[in-house]
Write a protein that holds these residues in place. Structure first.
Motif, short mmCIF file in Angstrom:
data_model
loop_
_atom_site.label_atom_id
_atom_site.label_comp_id
_atom_site.label_asym_id
_atom_site.label_seq_id
_atom_site.Cartn_x
_atom_site.Cartn_y
_atom_site.Cartn_z
N GLY A 18 96.63 117.54 39.79
CA GLY A 18 96.69 117.56 41.35
C GLY A 18 97.61 116.24 41.68
N LEU A 19 98.01 115.39 40.83
CA LEU A 19 98.92 114.08 41.37
C LEU A 19 100.17 114.21 41.27
N GLY A 20 100.68 115.61 40.72
CA GLY A 20 102.05 115.94 40.72
C GLY A 20 102.82 115.44 39.58
N ALA A 21 104.20 115.80 39.83
CA ALA A 21 105.01 115.72 38.52
C ALA A 21 105.28 114.43 38.45
N ALA A 22 105.52 113.47 39.21
CA ALA A 22 105.73 112.07 38.81
C ALA A 22 104.91 111.43 37.95
N ALA A 23 103.54 111.52 38.34
CA ALA A 23 102.60 110.91 37.08
C ALA A 23 102.61 111.54 36.12
N LEU A 24 102.77 112.66 35.80
CA LEU A 24 102.73 113.41 34.55
C LEU A 24 104.06 113.18 33.69
N HIS A 92 102.10 103.15 43.79
CA HIS A 92 102.72 104.17 42.77
C HIS A 92 101.61 105.13 42.06
N CYS A 93 100.26 104.67 42.12
CA CYS A 93 99.19 105.45 41.79
C CYS A 93 99.07 106.80 42.57
N VAL A 94 99.21 106.51 43.67
CA VAL A 94 99.02 107.73 44.72
C VAL A 94 99.93 108.20 45.69
N GLU A 95 100.94 107.71 45.31
CA GLU A 95 102.39 108.46 46.18
C GLU A 95 102.79 109.72 46.32
N ASP A 96 102.27 110.62 45.11
CA ASP A 96 102.30 111.76 45.32
C ASP A 96 101.09 112.81 45.41
N ALA A 97 100.09 111.96 45.81
CA ALA A 97 98.68 112.39 45.81
C ALA A 97 98.41 112.80 47.51
N SER A 98 97.22 113.78 47.77
CA SER A 98 96.62 113.65 48.83
C SER A 98 95.14 113.26 48.62
N HIS A 125 96.46 106.01 52.96
CA HIS A 125 97.84 105.38 53.55
C HIS A 125 98.65 104.73 52.39
N VAL A 126 99.68 105.28 52.15
CA VAL A 126 100.78 104.56 51.03
C VAL A 126 101.56 103.66 52.06
N ALA A 127 102.03 102.59 51.55
CA ALA A 127 102.95 101.32 52.23
C ALA A 127 104.07 102.36 52.74
N ASP A 128 104.38 102.01 54.06
CA ASP A 128 105.79 102.57 54.53
C ASP A 128 106.76 102.04 53.70
N SER A 129 106.53 100.85 53.36
CA SER A 129 107.76 100.12 52.87
C SER A 129 107.74 99.98 51.64
N PHE A 130 107.04 101.10 50.72
CA PHE A 130 107.22 100.95 49.28
C PHE A 130 108.56 101.23 48.80
N ASN A 131 108.87 100.69 47.91
CA ASN A 131 110.30 100.69 47.16
C ASN A 131 111.36 99.93 48.14
N ASP A 139 104.19 97.63 46.76
CA ASP A 139 103.45 98.52 46.05
C ASP A 139 101.81 98.36 46.16
N TRP A 140 101.46 98.95 47.40
CA TRP A 140 99.90 99.08 47.97
C TRP A 140 99.77 100.37 48.61
N ALA A 141 98.58 100.59 48.62
CA ALA A 141 97.95 101.76 49.21
C ALA A 141 96.74 101.64 49.65
N LEU A 142 96.18 102.11 50.52
CA LEU A 142 94.59 102.00 51.08
C LEU A 142 94.22 103.59 50.76
N LEU A 143 92.87 103.40 50.70
CA LEU A 143 92.06 104.82 50.52
C LEU A 143 90.71 104.42 51.40
N LYS A 144 90.79 105.39 52.31
CA LYS A 144 89.47 105.62 53.11
C LYS A 144 88.50 106.42 52.42
N LEU A 145 87.11 105.72 52.06
CA LEU A 145 86.19 106.75 51.43
C LEU A 145 85.50 107.54 52.35
#
Length: 277
Positions: A18-24, A92-98, A125-131, A139-145
């Protein structure tokens, strides 16, 4: 040598479905950056570290995919609990994930322990300014549990500073395996000037910091550690100063690990957290 993100799916374990082609795609080209590295006189061993003890880093969590298999088999990145229901990890761990593609493993440094708690992710939430302004900047993202975890959060370092040494931890490649029990290692702090000299034109000093033994190598984070913490050393209250992000190979002399520097985007993190309240 190509720049290596440090979040690759471990060899011989579960696929992060489910993480998409980029991770693979990374798994086929650089699943162990050390195999591409020039020979050196140290043994890549995190690298050079030792197993973490229960309770040493209570905020350290594994990030993985839902489904069958043990947490160890499904874990592919690290993260840090910064509030009862919020985890900070690498973009970069979650950029292609939901959110539904992700779960968090907390409660033990041993990913095969019965104490491990698996928690769903409700929002992402993936950082708007990533890259931006360079590759891997911000290179940061937040996960709401989906629900709070019974874990002591770690405080964020909101002011940039120079350190003698820092500590990093995770379940990433040790040079010979992906451990079931998280490992940790102390890494020397590297100045912005030396970091930029090591990686000309690739460092955004405002959102990155470097750590590692420039002269000798031998200590570093590696593939599978991405998203995990780099912290002030034990003794007193530890502070999270960065997130495992990228580097050339692992633990090579002259190529320190590069970490997303929280002081550079602490305000942006606060804005996201305020919107989730």
């Amino acid at each position: 040598m190509d720049k290596q993100r440090k979040h690759l799916i471990r060899l011989g374990a579960g696929v992060a479905a489910g993480l998409g082609a980029a991770a693979l795609a990374w798994a086929g080209t650089a699943a162990n950056a050390a195999t591409d590295a020039p020979e050196s006189d140290f043994e890549a061993q995190i690298i050079g570290g030792q197993p973490a003890e229960e309770g040493q880093y209570p905020w350290l969590v594994g990030l993985g995919s839902p489904g069958e298999g043990t947490p160890w088999e499904r874990q592919f990145c690290g993260g840090s609990v910064i509030a009862a229901d919020v985890v900070l990890t690498a973009a970069h761990c979650v950029e292609d994930a939901s959110a539904g593609d992700l779960v968090v493993f907390s409660g033990s440094v041993d990913l095969e322990s019965d104490a491990v708690v698996e928690t769903a992710v409700a929002d992402l939430h993936v950082a708007d300014s990533f890259n931006d302004p360079v590759a891997m900047a911000n290179d940061w993202a937040l996960l709401k549990l989906a629900e709070p975890v019974d874990v002591e959060p770690i405080a964020l370092g909101t002011e940039a500073a120079a350190y003698d040494a820092l500590e990093t931890a995770g379940w990433g490649n040790t040079g010979s395996e992906y451990p079931v029990v998280a490992e940790w290692v102390e890494v020397p702090f590297v100045s912005d000037a030396d970091c930029e000299s090591a990686y000309p034109g690739e460092v955004d000093a405002a959102s990155m910091l470097c750590a590692g033994d420039l002269a000798n190598g031998g200590v570093d984070s590696c593939q599978g550690d991405s998203g995990g913490p780099i912290m002030t050393p034990a003794g007193g209250e530890q502070v999270l100063v960065g997130i495992v992000s990228w580097g050339y190979g692992c633990a090579e002399a002259g190529n320190p690990g590069v970490y997303a520097e929280i002081a550079g985007f602490a305000g942006a993190i606060d804005e996201v957290l305020a919107g989730w309240e």
